[in-house]
Design a protein around this motif. Structure first.
Motif, PDB file in Angstrom:
ATOM      1  N   THR A  59       0.837  -1.204   0.000  1.00 22.04           N
ATOM      2  CA  THR A  59       0.000   0.000   0.000  1.00 22.04           C
ATOM      3  C   THR A  59       0.870   1.250   0.000  1.00 22.04           C
ATOM      4  O   THR A  59       0.624   2.197  -0.760  1.00 22.04           O
ATOM      5  CB  THR A  59      -0.920   0.012   1.228  1.00 22.04           C
ATOM      6  N   ASP A  60       1.915   1.245   0.828  1.00 26.44           N
ATOM      7  CA  ASP A  60       2.828   2.391   0.873  1.00 26.44           C
ATOM      8  C   ASP A  60       3.562   2.563  -0.449  1.00 26.44           C
ATOM      9  O   ASP A  60       3.737   3.688  -0.935  1.00 26.44           O
ATOM     10  CB  ASP A  60       3.847   2.199   2.005  1.00 26.44           C
ATOM     11  N   ILE A  61       4.004   1.453  -1.038  1.00 22.22           N
ATOM     12  CA  ILE A  61       4.704   1.517  -2.329  1.00 22.22           C
ATOM     13  C   ILE A  61       3.793   2.112  -3.397  1.00 22.22           C
ATOM     14  O   ILE A  61       4.182   2.985  -4.168  1.00 22.22           O
ATOM     15  CB  ILE A  61       5.186   0.114  -2.753  1.00 22.22           C
ATOM     16  N   SER A  62       2.562   1.614  -3.443  1.00 24.92           N
ATOM     17  CA  SER A  62       1.610   2.080  -4.451  1.00 24.92           C
ATOM     18  C   SER A  62       1.304   3.562  -4.272  1.00 24.92           C
ATOM     19  O   SER A  62       1.278   4.329  -5.238  1.00 24.92           O
ATOM     20  CB  SER A  62       0.321   1.263  -4.367  1.00 24.92           C
ATOM     21  N   ARG A  63       1.096   3.997  -3.029  1.00 24.97           N
ATOM     22  CA  ARG A  63       0.783   5.402  -2.772  1.00 24.97           C
ATOM     23  C   ARG A  63       1.963   6.290  -3.125  1.00 24.97           C
ATOM     24  O   ARG A  63       1.798   7.370  -3.712  1.00 24.97           O
ATOM     25  CB  ARG A  63       0.418   5.587  -1.301  1.00 24.97           C
ATOM     26  N   THR A  64       3.182   5.840  -2.775  1.00 25.70           N
ATOM     27  CA  THR A  64       4.376   6.632  -3.071  1.00 25.70           C
ATOM     28  C   THR A  64       4.563   6.787  -4.571  1.00 25.70           C
ATOM     29  O   THR A  64       4.854   7.876  -5.066  1.00 25.70           O
ATOM     30  CB  THR A  64       5.617   5.964  -2.456  1.00 25.70           C
ATOM     31  N   ASN A  65       4.394   5.681  -5.310  1.00 27.59           N
ATOM     32  CA  ASN A  65       4.543   5.752  -6.763  1.00 27.59           C
ATOM     33  C   ASN A  65       3.495   6.669  -7.385  1.00 27.59           C
ATOM     34  O   ASN A  65       3.782   7.412  -8.321  1.00 27.59           O
ATOM     35  CB  ASN A  65       4.430   4.350  -7.376  1.00 27.59           C
ATOM     36  N   THR A  66       2.279   6.599  -6.861  1.00 28.22           N
ATOM     37  CA  THR A  66       1.215   7.464  -7.379  1.00 28.22           C
ATOM     38  C   THR A  66       1.552   8.925  -7.133  1.00 28.22           C
ATOM     39  O   THR A  66       1.383   9.776  -8.016  1.00 28.22           O
ATOM     40  CB  THR A  66      -0.132   7.116  -6.711  1.00 28.22           C
ATOM     41  N   LEU A  67       2.038   9.242  -5.933  1.00 24.62           N
ATOM     42  CA  LEU A  67       2.400  10.628  -5.612  1.00 24.62           C
ATOM     43  C   LEU A  67       3.549  11.098  -6.490  1.00 24.62           C
ATOM     44  O   LEU A  67       3.584  12.259  -6.922  1.00 24.62           O
ATOM     45  CB  LEU A  67       2.785  10.729  -4.133  1.00 24.62           C
ATOM     46  N   ARG A  68       4.505  10.204  -6.772  1.00 25.65           N
ATOM     47  CA  ARG A  68       5.637  10.595  -7.624  1.00 25.65           C
ATOM     48  C   ARG A  68       5.170  10.905  -9.043  1.00 25.65           C
ATOM     49  O   ARG A  68       5.662  11.831  -9.677  1.00 25.65           O
ATOM     50  CB  ARG A  68       6.676   9.469  -7.654  1.00 25.65           C
ATOM     51  N   LYS A  69       4.243  10.097  -9.547  1.00 25.86           N
ATOM     52  CA  LYS A  69       3.741  10.336 -10.894  1.00 25.86           C
ATOM     53  C   LYS A  69       2.994  11.656 -10.984  1.00 25.86           C
ATOM     54  O   LYS A  69       3.026  12.349 -12.001  1.00 25.86           O
ATOM     55  CB  LYS A  69       2.811   9.190 -11.317  1.00 25.86           C
ATOM     56  N   GLN A  70       2.302  12.004  -9.894  1.00 23.21           N
ATOM     57  CA  GLN A  70       1.500  13.217  -9.901  1.00 23.21           C
ATOM     58  C   GLN A  70       2.300  14.461  -9.531  1.00 23.21           C
ATOM     59  O   GLN A  70       1.851  15.581  -9.749  1.00 23.21           O
ATOM     60  CB  GLN A  70       0.329  13.063  -8.914  1.00 23.21           C
ATOM     61  N   SER A  71       3.489  14.264  -8.973  1.00 23.91           N
ATOM     62  CA  SER A  71       4.271  15.392  -8.476  1.00 23.91           C
ATOM     63  C   SER A  71       5.130  16.014  -9.572  1.00 23.91           C
ATOM     64  O   SER A  71       5.603  15.334 -10.484  1.00 23.91           O
ATOM     65  CB  SER A  71       5.178  14.921  -7.325  1.00 23.91           C
ATOM     66  N   ASP A  72       5.334  17.336  -9.484  1.00 24.29           N
ATOM     67  CA  ASP A  72       6.232  18.028 -10.408  1.00 24.29           C
ATOM     68  C   ASP A  72       7.550  18.370  -9.698  1.00 24.29           C
ATOM     69  O   ASP A  72       8.321  19.209 -10.162  1.00 24.29           O
ATOM     70  CB  ASP A  72       5.585  19.301 -10.960  1.00 24.29           C
ATOM     71  N   TYR A  73       7.804  17.693  -8.555  1.00 25.37           N
ATOM     72  CA  TYR A  73       9.020  17.985  -7.815  1.00 25.37           C
ATOM     73  C   TYR A  73      10.257  17.634  -8.628  1.00 25.37           C
ATOM     74  O   TYR A  73      11.314  18.275  -8.474  1.00 25.37           O
ATOM     75  CB  TYR A  73       9.018  17.215  -6.496  1.00 25.37           C
ATOM     76  N   ALA A  74      10.133  16.609  -9.513  1.00 25.26           N
ATOM     77  CA  ALA A  74      11.276  16.234 -10.341  1.00 25.26           C
ATOM     78  C   ALA A  74      11.734  17.410 -11.201  1.00 25.26           C
ATOM     79  O   ALA A  74      12.931  17.589 -11.447  1.00 25.26           O
ATOM     80  CB  ALA A  74      10.909  15.042 -11.235  1.00 25.26           C
ATOM     81  N   GLN A  75      10.794  18.218 -11.667  1.00 20.94           N
ATOM     82  CA  GLN A  75      11.157  19.382 -12.461  1.00 20.94           C
ATOM     83  C   GLN A  75      11.963  20.369 -11.631  1.00 20.94           C
ATOM     84  O   GLN A  75      12.925  20.960 -12.122  1.00 20.94           O
ATOM     85  CB  GLN A  75       9.895  20.052 -13.009  1.00 20.94           C
ATOM     86  N   ASP A  76      11.570  20.535 -10.360  1.00 24.10           N
ATOM     87  CA  ASP A  76      12.324  21.430  -9.483  1.00 24.10           C
ATOM     88  C   ASP A  76      13.746  20.915  -9.273  1.00 24.10           C
ATOM     89  O   ASP A  76      14.702  21.697  -9.257  1.00 24.10           O
ATOM     90  CB  ASP A  76      11.625  21.554  -8.129  1.00 24.10           C
ATOM     91  N   LEU A  77      13.878  19.592  -9.113  1.00 24.82           N
ATOM     92  CA  LEU A  77      15.212  19.023  -8.928  1.00 24.82           C
ATOM     93  C   LEU A  77      16.068  19.227 -10.170  1.00 24.82           C
ATOM     94  O   LEU A  77      17.265  19.527 -10.080  1.00 24.82           O
ATOM     95  CB  LEU A  77      15.104  17.524  -8.610  1.00 24.82           C
ATOM     96  N   ASN A  78      15.465  19.061 -11.357  1.00 23.36           N
ATOM     97  CA  ASN A  78      16.206  19.266 -12.597  1.00 23.36           C
ATOM     98  C   ASN A  78      16.698  20.708 -12.708  1.00 23.36           C
ATOM     99  O   ASN A  78      17.824  20.973 -13.125  1.00 23.36           O
ATOM    100  CB  ASN A  78      15.328  18.925 -13.805  1.00 23.36           C
ATOM    101  N   LYS A  79      15.838  21.651 -12.319  1.00 24.56           N
ATOM    102  CA  LYS A  79      16.241  23.054 -12.372  1.00 24.56           C
ATOM    103  C   LYS A  79      17.367  23.340 -11.395  1.00 24.56           C
ATOM    104  O   LYS A  79      18.287  24.105 -11.701  1.00 24.56           O
ATOM    105  CB  LYS A  79      15.026  23.938 -12.069  1.00 24.56           C
ATOM    106  N   GLN A  80      17.307  22.712 -10.215  1.00 23.81           N
ATOM    107  CA  GLN A  80      18.375  22.898  -9.245  1.00 23.81           C
ATOM    108  C   GLN A  80      19.697  22.365  -9.783  1.00 23.81           C
ATOM    109  O   GLN A  80      20.746  22.982  -9.607  1.00 23.81           O
ATOM    110  CB  GLN A  80      18.019  22.192  -7.939  1.00 23.81           C
ATOM    111  N   ASN A  81      19.629  21.195 -10.444  1.00 23.23           N
ATOM    112  CA  ASN A  81      20.846  20.621 -11.010  1.00 23.23           C
ATOM    113  C   ASN A  81      21.394  21.491 -12.130  1.00 23.23           C
ATOM    114  O   ASN A  81      22.613  21.661 -12.265  1.00 23.23           O
ATOM    115  CB  ASN A  81      20.572  19.210 -11.538  1.00 23.23           C
TER     116      ASN A  81
END
Length: 306
Positions: A170-192
């Motif tokens: 359940t935790d794995i599924s919820r985490t993956n769902t949140l990652r798919k819906q999150s735009d935090y990866a874009q923020d990390l790319n900009k930081q890099n």
């Protein structure tokens, strides 16, 4: 007796269909066998047998209605939980006898859990979901009261372990769902980008029609010779490589704002390259643009040679 038996059949069928005793095809098969044996006794014509048959239906209906009957144990559950074949046989055999009080179960097992989040990733964890499904078939059920010690503990521990796995999935599924819906990866790319290239959003366009970057040695030579300022004057052009600042070919240079006389002599766009004679007369010999690398003659010839 026969009429009473038919009435009890309809009542018992309705009770069993909603009973916690009705958990599997094996439970349904056992119920049908109990009912058929009671019906046979009622139809025997022997008053004693008929009374026993009718009494059996009453007892079975009461056990199903109260949910006190032990559930059938499948071969798969036996193998997964590690209980003995003898324990499974005793538990199941008691359920085939109509009106049998020895078919009662002991304390209920822990309820089995299966979240929708876990169900959503079934295809990725099919083996684990098979175990969780097995726990679903016995969670919340009862084991025959004569086996409520070691056998019940093994089955209960199995259900608890599958509930633990369900919580993890359940935790794995919820985490993956949140990652798919999150735009935090874009923020990390900009930081890099900002950390490693000094440009947060990478809005710089390089080479409108494509280009080939010079090698490291050439860049070192270019930067070593880059002209930024001449405090006391200096020579550029034939002796130096230049990366000029200013206007593009298509942009006005607004030189008239600095020298109205030059406005009549040089181009009004880009960067004019001029010479002056001994009398100070200005003559335009070329027109370049900003960031357009100008190599000295020696380097130009070497590049052409290579």
């Amino acid at each position: 007796m026969s009429a009473a038996g038919e009435i009890m059949n309809m009542a018992n069928d309705a009770i069993f269909s909603k009973s916690s005793s009705n958990r599997s095809a094996s439970d349904q098969s056992a119920s049908e066998i109990r009912s058929n044996m009671s019906d046979a006794a009622i139809k025997s014509g022997n008053p004693i047998a008929m009374a026993i048959g009718l009494g059996s239906k009453i007892v079975d209906g009461a056990m199903d209605a109260t949910g006190t009957r032990s559930s059938q144990i499948s071969k798969e559950v036996k193998e997964k939980t590690g209980i003995t074949g003898a324990a499974r046989f005793l538990n199941n055999a008691m359920n085939f006898l109509p009106g049998n009080p020895l078919a009662m179960g002991g304390k209920k097992l822990t309820d089995a859990e299966l979240s929708q989040e876990t169900e959503n990733i079934r295809s990725a964890f099919t083996g684990t979901l098979d175990d969780i499904d097995a726990a679903q078939s016995i969670g919340g059920s009862r084991v025959n009261f004569m086996l409520s010690g070691k056998t019940r503990n093994k089955m209960n521990d199995y259900v608890k372990e599958q509930n633990r796995k369900n919580a993890l999935l359940t935790d794995i599924s919820r985490t993956n769902t949140l990652r798919k819906q999150s735009d935090y990866a874009q923020d990390l790319n900009k930081q890099n980008m900002n950390r490693y290239s000094g440009n947060t959003y990478q809005n710089m366009a390089v080479g409108k029609e494509g280009l080939k970057l010079p090698n490291r040695e050439m860049l070192d030579a270019i930067y070593a010779k880059k002209v930024t300022a001449f405090k006391d004057g200096g020579v550029i052009g034939v002796d130096s490589n230049v990366i000029p600042e200013g206007a593009l070919h298509k942009e006005l240079n607004h030189m008239e704002e600095h020298n109205e006389e030059l406005d009549k002599v040089i181009t009004d766009k880009g960067i004019a390259v001029v010479t002056t004679d001994k009398d100070g007369k200005v003559e335009q010999v070329a027109e370049i643009e900003k960031e357009e690398i100008v190599f000295r003659l020696e380097l130009t010839k070497k590049i052409e040679e290579l």
